[in-house]
Design a protein around this motif. Structure first.
Motif, PDB file in Angstrom:
ATOM      1  N   GLU A  89      15.526  10.093  31.706  1.00  0.00           N
ATOM      2  CA  GLU A  89      15.119  10.372  33.087  1.00  0.00           C
ATOM      3  C   GLU A  89      14.724   9.105  33.832  1.00  0.00           C
ATOM      4  OE1 GLU A  89      10.547  11.539  33.483  1.00  0.00           O
ATOM      5  OE2 GLU A  89      11.634  12.914  32.170  1.00  0.00           O
ATOM      6  N   GLY A  90      15.039   9.114  35.124  1.00  0.00           N
ATOM      7  CA  GLY A  90      14.649   8.031  36.007  1.00  0.00           C
ATOM      8  C   GLY A  90      15.370   6.719  35.759  1.00  0.00           C
ATOM      9  N   THR A  91      16.461   6.745  35.006  1.00  0.00           N
ATOM     10  CA  THR A  91      17.199   5.520  34.702  1.00  0.00           C
ATOM     11  C   THR A  91      18.218   5.237  35.794  1.00  0.00           C
ATOM     12  OG1 THR A  91      16.807   5.563  32.336  1.00  0.00           O
ATOM     13  CG2 THR A  91      18.842   4.527  33.056  1.00  0.00           C
ATOM     14  N   LEU A  92      18.372   3.947  36.122  1.00  0.00           N
ATOM     15  CA  LEU A  92      19.265   3.504  37.191  1.00  0.00           C
ATOM     16  C   LEU A  92      20.335   2.600  36.604  1.00  0.00           C
ATOM     17  CD1 LEU A  92      16.452   2.316  39.639  1.00  0.00           C
ATOM     18  CD2 LEU A  92      17.524   4.576  39.566  1.00  0.00           C
ATOM     19  N   LEU A  93      21.601   2.861  36.940  1.00  0.00           N
ATOM     20  CA  LEU A  93      22.715   2.000  36.546  1.00  0.00           C
ATOM     21  C   LEU A  93      23.308   1.395  37.803  1.00  0.00           C
ATOM     22  CD1 LEU A  93      22.393   3.817  33.989  1.00  0.00           C
ATOM     23  CD2 LEU A  93      24.853   3.640  33.721  1.00  0.00           C
ATOM     24  N   GLY A  94      23.422   0.070  37.810  1.00  0.00           N
ATOM     25  CA  GLY A  94      24.017  -0.633  38.939  1.00  0.00           C
ATOM     26  C   GLY A  94      25.511  -0.394  38.997  1.00  0.00           C
ATOM     27  N   PRO A  95      26.164  -0.915  40.046  1.00  0.00           N
ATOM     28  CA  PRO A  95      27.613  -0.721  40.182  1.00  0.00           C
ATOM     29  C   PRO A  95      28.372  -1.394  39.041  1.00  0.00           C
ATOM     30  CG  PRO A  95      26.769  -2.197  41.898  1.00  0.00           C
ATOM     31  CD  PRO A  95      25.595  -1.697  41.146  1.00  0.00           C
ATOM     32  N   GLY A  96      29.417  -0.729  38.610  1.00  0.00           N
ATOM     33  CA  GLY A  96      30.318  -1.300  37.611  1.00  0.00           C
ATOM     34  C   GLY A  96      29.761  -1.358  36.206  1.00  0.00           C
ATOM     35  N   GLY A 139      27.462  -4.492  36.559  1.00  0.00           N
ATOM     36  CA  GLY A 139      28.446  -5.166  35.725  1.00  0.00           C
ATOM     37  C   GLY A 139      28.062  -5.305  34.262  1.00  0.00           C
ATOM     38  N   ALA A 140      26.925  -4.761  33.853  1.00  0.00           N
ATOM     39  CA  ALA A 140      26.529  -4.836  32.441  1.00  0.00           C
ATOM     40  C   ALA A 140      27.446  -3.969  31.588  1.00  0.00           C
ATOM     41  CB  ALA A 140      25.080  -4.398  32.269  1.00  0.00           C
ATOM     42  N   ILE A 141      27.603  -4.362  30.339  1.00  0.00           N
ATOM     43  CA  ILE A 141      28.418  -3.627  29.372  1.00  0.00           C
ATOM     44  C   ILE A 141      27.536  -3.291  28.176  1.00  0.00           C
ATOM     45  CG2 ILE A 141      30.425  -3.716  27.846  1.00  0.00           C
ATOM     46  CD1 ILE A 141      31.644  -5.762  29.823  1.00  0.00           C
ATOM     47  N   ILE A 142      27.495  -2.014  27.808  1.00  0.00           N
ATOM     48  CA  ILE A 142      26.706  -1.537  26.680  1.00  0.00           C
ATOM     49  C   ILE A 142      27.691  -1.109  25.586  1.00  0.00           C
ATOM     50  CG2 ILE A 142      24.884   0.045  25.949  1.00  0.00           C
ATOM     51  CD1 ILE A 142      24.188  -1.669  28.506  1.00  0.00           C
ATOM     52  N   LEU A 143      27.569  -1.679  24.385  1.00  0.00           N
ATOM     53  CA  LEU A 143      28.525  -1.427  23.306  1.00  0.00           C
ATOM     54  C   LEU A 143      28.078  -0.298  22.375  1.00  0.00           C
ATOM     55  CD1 LEU A 143      29.660  -5.076  22.489  1.00  0.00           C
ATOM     56  CD2 LEU A 143      30.707  -3.383  23.988  1.00  0.00           C
ATOM     57  N   ALA A 156      22.013  -8.092  35.313  1.00  0.00           N
ATOM     58  CA  ALA A 156      23.395  -7.924  35.767  1.00  0.00           C
ATOM     59  C   ALA A 156      24.330  -8.762  34.909  1.00  0.00           C
ATOM     60  CB  ALA A 156      23.520  -8.339  37.229  1.00  0.00           C
ATOM     61  N   GLY A 157      25.460  -8.177  34.544  1.00  0.00           N
ATOM     62  CA  GLY A 157      26.485  -8.877  33.785  1.00  0.00           C
ATOM     63  C   GLY A 157      26.201  -9.024  32.300  1.00  0.00           C
ATOM     64  N   ALA A 158      25.105  -8.494  31.822  1.00  0.00           N
ATOM     65  CA  ALA A 158      24.763  -8.607  30.395  1.00  0.00           C
ATOM     66  C   ALA A 158      25.788  -7.861  29.539  1.00  0.00           C
ATOM     67  CB  ALA A 158      23.369  -8.040  30.134  1.00  0.00           C
ATOM     68  N   VAL A 159      25.998  -8.359  28.325  1.00  0.00           N
ATOM     69  CA  VAL A 159      26.807  -7.662  27.333  1.00  0.00           C
ATOM     70  C   VAL A 159      25.865  -7.302  26.194  1.00  0.00           C
ATOM     71  CG1 VAL A 159      28.783  -7.755  25.784  1.00  0.00           C
ATOM     72  CG2 VAL A 159      28.886  -8.907  28.010  1.00  0.00           C
ATOM     73  N   VAL A 160      25.509  -6.014  26.118  1.00  0.00           N
ATOM     74  CA  VAL A 160      24.496  -5.547  25.175  1.00  0.00           C
ATOM     75  C   VAL A 160      25.191  -5.154  23.878  1.00  0.00           C
ATOM     76  CG1 VAL A 160      22.535  -4.001  24.836  1.00  0.00           C
ATOM     77  CG2 VAL A 160      23.145  -4.752  27.153  1.00  0.00           C
ATOM     78  N   THR A 161      25.087  -6.036  22.884  1.00  0.00           N
ATOM     79  CA  THR A 161      25.775  -5.857  21.604  1.00  0.00           C
ATOM     80  C   THR A 161      24.878  -5.269  20.523  1.00  0.00           C
ATOM     81  OG1 THR A 161      25.240  -8.108  20.920  1.00  0.00           O
ATOM     82  CG2 THR A 161      27.329  -7.792  22.101  1.00  0.00           C
ATOM     83  N   PRO A 174      25.745 -12.934  24.383  1.00  0.00           N
ATOM     84  CA  PRO A 174      25.235 -11.578  24.183  1.00  0.00           C
ATOM     85  C   PRO A 174      23.827 -11.429  24.760  1.00  0.00           C
ATOM     86  CG  PRO A 174      25.068 -12.789  22.131  1.00  0.00           C
ATOM     87  CD  PRO A 174      25.762 -13.696  23.114  1.00  0.00           C
ATOM     88  N   CYS A 175      23.491 -10.195  25.097  1.00  0.00           N
ATOM     89  CA  CYS A 175      22.200  -9.891  25.690  1.00  0.00           C
ATOM     90  C   CYS A 175      21.082 -10.211  24.698  1.00  0.00           C
ATOM     91  CB  CYS A 175      22.175  -8.404  26.055  1.00  0.00           C
ATOM     92  SG  CYS A 175      20.730  -7.889  26.992  1.00  0.00           S
ATOM     93  N   ARG A 176      20.021 -10.817  25.217  1.00  0.00           N
ATOM     94  CA  ARG A 176      18.847 -11.114  24.395  1.00  0.00           C
ATOM     95  C   ARG A 176      17.603 -10.901  25.240  1.00  0.00           C
ATOM     96  NH1 ARG A 176      16.814 -15.936  25.866  1.00  0.00           N
ATOM     97  NH2 ARG A 176      18.168 -17.341  27.014  1.00  0.00           N
TER      98      ARG A 176
END
Length: 181
Positions: A89-96, A139-143, A156-161, A174-176
């Motif tokens: 709940e209450g989570t926000l995802l940016g564009p892309g 633009g973040a990517i969650i794996l 923004a733009g993070a790659v969450v591995t 990678p996201c840290r």
């Protein structure tokens, strides 16, 4: 993590159904709230009250996506939901933003097989869990297999591995973790 064939008859039927619902949702005007809510209730596994998804929105099956109350997905979000994707709940995802619960084996010999003279592709999936009151920058990517804790902000733009704890700011590729919040 589990493995499946995305071109099996049962999944192809779900694929076509999902494409029809996505087309309807993405073409529905923003002021047609009842119609949008109806389509999302047919498309997704759970839609919390006050959820808002800006079109265009894309997903594989929809039925594996579970959204808490007040979730907001901005334009061009993609969710590959070969496994369960839970957004609190209450989570926000940016564009892309892209959430991938689905992947493929790295080695070609493990990934590709013969399907009646044509190449077939083994697909793997692992659940993604995003906590409550999370903000994921554009633009973040969650794996696959990642969990993001409550109250966390992903840049923004993070790659969450790999998984990220609660109440931190994390960014990069990678996201840290950058700092506690």
């Amino acid at each position: 993590m589990y493995e499946f064939d995305t071109r099996g008859a049962d999944l192809m039927e779900k694929h076509h159904r999902t494409r029809r619902l996505l087309r309807r949702y993405n073409e529905t005007p923003s002021d047609a709230g009842e119609t949008r809510a109806e389509v999302l209730s047919k498309l997704l596994g759970r839609v919390g009250q006050g959820t808002w998804i800006e079109p265009p929105f894309f997903c594989d099956y929809g039925e594996n996506i579970f959204l808490g109350a007040g979730v907001f997905l901005n334009f061009n979000c993609t969710v590959l939901d070969g496994a369960r994707v839970e957004i609190g709940e209450g989570t926000l995802l940016g564009p892309g933003v892209q959430i991938y619960a689905t992947s493929h084996p790295l080695a070609a010999g493990d990934r590709i097989y013969d399907r009646d003279g044509m190449p077939g592709y083994h697909t793997t999936a692992a659940p993604v869990t995003i906590g409550r009151h999370v903000w994921i920058g554009g633009g973040a990517i969650i794996l696959p297999g990642v969990t993001i804790g409550d109250g966390t902000t992903i840049g923004a733009g993070a790659v969450v591995t790999s998984s990220v704890p609660e109440n931190v700011f994390a960014a990069g590729n990678p996201c840290r973790v950058i700092r506690a919040l």
